[in-house]
Design a protein around this motif. Structure first.
Motif, mmCIF file in Angstrom:
data_model
loop_
_atom_site.group_PDB
_atom_site.id
_atom_site.type_symbol
_atom_site.label_atom_id
_atom_site.label_comp_id
_atom_site.label_asym_id
_atom_site.label_seq_id
_atom_site.Cartn_x
_atom_site.Cartn_y
_atom_site.Cartn_z
ATOM 1 N N ALA A 324 0.821 -1.211 0.000
ATOM 2 C CA ALA A 324 0.000 0.000 0.000
ATOM 3 C C ALA A 324 0.852 1.257 0.000
ATOM 4 O O ALA A 324 2.003 1.269 0.450
ATOM 5 C CB ALA A 324 -0.925 -0.002 1.216
ATOM 6 N N ARG A 332 1.725 -1.518 5.887
ATOM 7 C CA ARG A 332 1.402 -1.317 4.475
ATOM 8 C C ARG A 332 1.485 -2.618 3.674
ATOM 9 O O ARG A 332 1.198 -2.629 2.475
ATOM 10 C CB ARG A 332 2.363 -0.300 3.849
ATOM 11 N N HIS A 375 -5.572 -6.578 1.614
ATOM 12 C CA HIS A 375 -4.702 -5.441 1.327
ATOM 13 C C HIS A 375 -4.826 -4.413 2.444
ATOM 14 O O HIS A 375 -5.828 -4.369 3.158
ATOM 15 C CB HIS A 375 -5.088 -4.812 -0.015
ATOM 16 N N LYS A 377 -4.905 -1.094 2.004
ATOM 17 C CA LYS A 377 -5.709 0.057 1.628
ATOM 18 C C LYS A 377 -6.758 -0.352 0.595
ATOM 19 O O LYS A 377 -6.571 -1.301 -0.161
ATOM 20 C CB LYS A 377 -4.836 1.191 1.087
ATOM 21 N N GLU A 380 -6.631 0.278 -4.004
ATOM 22 C CA GLU A 380 -5.314 0.151 -4.619
ATOM 23 C C GLU A 380 -5.032 -1.212 -5.248
ATOM 24 O O GLU A 380 -4.417 -1.277 -6.313
ATOM 25 C CB GLU A 380 -4.225 0.517 -3.608
#
Length: 410
Positions: A324, A332, A375, A377, A380
């Motif tokens: 991310a 992330r 994921h 985020k 994305e």
């Protein structure tokens, strides 16, 4: 399953693994990986919850967090949702041309001269698309691409919504406009120019909407975050009221946009705010797992196949490097979610072409099996695929294109 997760969470994730695998098997034809899937039951429940938390204020769906036209349209069909918060003017143009929505607010200032050139000669597009500004230079850019002012351009002013403590700014680094007199000065410039209509304002309190505040293994930090959020909301309510009062003498605004998935209820209570935005709360990526303000219902997953078994304690899946955006860190990285009991390795992490996984669940996996990830985020991961498969119950009921699948890159 980590030590901070209760046993029933692992059971639920293993049941999810079985359900998703059965849905893929029942589909009949092989599905290429990375296999992106959205659970429509969870998506709809999240939409209902967002509308409930927004109360009487409409929810504007943030397209950046979806990037799938069919999901945008599904959200807009839900009671309580109205309008799209787009992330580029080119995207707004596409949504307008394809009748996805007739009320589009572009969340960020644009310097896309090609898209602006089209906008200033299209009465229909200019009536449905509102541009964001926070500088006179944005007005100059628009004026530079037009030969006349016959088509009025709708604009909204982005007002800084950060928390100021001891001269330090906490929150997204967006608009330079903080004080009421700064906002009014730009507003007066807008109304004094031919070819512009000042129709709205925006205050995005990202330090409230986008920061987890109830992380189980970060109790001290979470308590601090909650205090900062409370201080931010109090300060912003006062300042937003001051800005609104000052703007009332300049223009009659149609809209005041605020909030995000993590602050829908709090933003909606402000009488200045006319609408709230949300997008990530529809799919609930891992960065939205730990909020006190709502119950997360994970709705989006991607699957990768096991292609190797380097040792009895390790399996390797193909691909996986869907990291991310934002400040680089472990939060992330994608999370191997189902089956429960898998972890990325510290040396390789999530790789572009292969990702090794360790943990007790490796014993459940054979070459060819799917591992389901989440994921960090929302939206994305759909930049990495042309198709998203839609799950309802235990069946895949449709397969729809992402922006990328339509040949679009915004």
């Amino acid at each position: 399953m980590t030590s901070t997760q209760p046993a029933h969470a692992g059971i639920a994730r293993n049941r999810l693994w079985a359900r998703l695998n059965e849905a893929v098997a029942a589909h009949g034809e092989p599905l290429p990986t990375p296999l992106m899937l959205v659970d429509l039951d969870a998506f709809d429940a999240n939409a209902d919850d967002l509308a409930r938390r927004a109360g009487s204020k409409p929810v504007r769906v943030a397209s950046k967090s979806l990037r799938v036209p069919a999901l945008l349209q599904r959200a807009l069909r839900h009671p309580g949702f109205r309008g799209v918060l787009a992330y580029t003017l080119a995207e707004a143009w596409w949504l307008h041309e394809h009748d996805v929505c007739d009320d589009i607010l572009v969340a960020y200032p644009t310097v896309d001269r090609a898209a602006l050139t089209r906008l200033v000669v299209s009465p229909s597009a200019a009536a449905q698309i509102t541009l964001m500004i926070d500088d006179v230079a944005h007005l100059d850019m628009i004026d530079s691409v037009r030969a006349s002012h016959a088509v009025p351009v709708r604009v909204a002013i982005d007002v800084d919504a950060g928390l100021w403590v001891g001269g330090r700014h906490i929150g997204p680094k967006r608009s330079p406009l903080h004080e009421a007199d700064e906002v009014v000065a730009l507003a007066r410039e807008v109304v004094a120019r031919d070819g512009f209509r000042l129709v709205g304002a925006m205050t995005y309190e990202g330090q409230v909407a986008g920061v987890p505040d109830d992380v189980p293994d970060q109790r001290t930090r979470s308590a601090l975050v909650r205090r900062l959020k409370g201080a931010s909301l109090t300060q912003l309510a006062t300042r937003r009221g001051q800005v609104a009062d000052a703007l009332a003498g300049v223009a009659d605004l149609e809209l005041w946009n605020a909030g995000g998935s993590g602050s829908v209820a709090e933003s909606a209570t402000d009488p200045v705010v006319t609408e709230v935005s949300a997008g990530s709360g529809l799919l609930v990526p891992t960065l939205f797992d730990h909020y006190r303000s709502f119950e997360p219902r994970q709705a989006s997953y991607f699957a990768l196949p096991v292609t190797r078994r380097p040792s009895p304690q390790v399996v390797t899946v193909h691909g996986g490097g869907l990291v991310a955006s934002g400040a680089a860190g472990p939060d992330r990285l994608p999370v191997p979610w189902a089956p429960a009991g898998l972890q990325l390795t510290s040396l390789e992490g999530a790789g572009e072409v292969q990702t090794p996984l360790t943990g007790h669940a490796t014993g459940l996996l054979s070459i060819g099996d799917l591992v389901w990830f989440r994921h960090a985020k929302s939206g994305e991961p759909f930049e990495h695929t042309g198709t998203v498969h839609l799950l309802q119950g235990d069946r895949i009921v449709d397969s729809v294109p992402t922006y990328r699948g339509l040949g679009l890159a915004f």
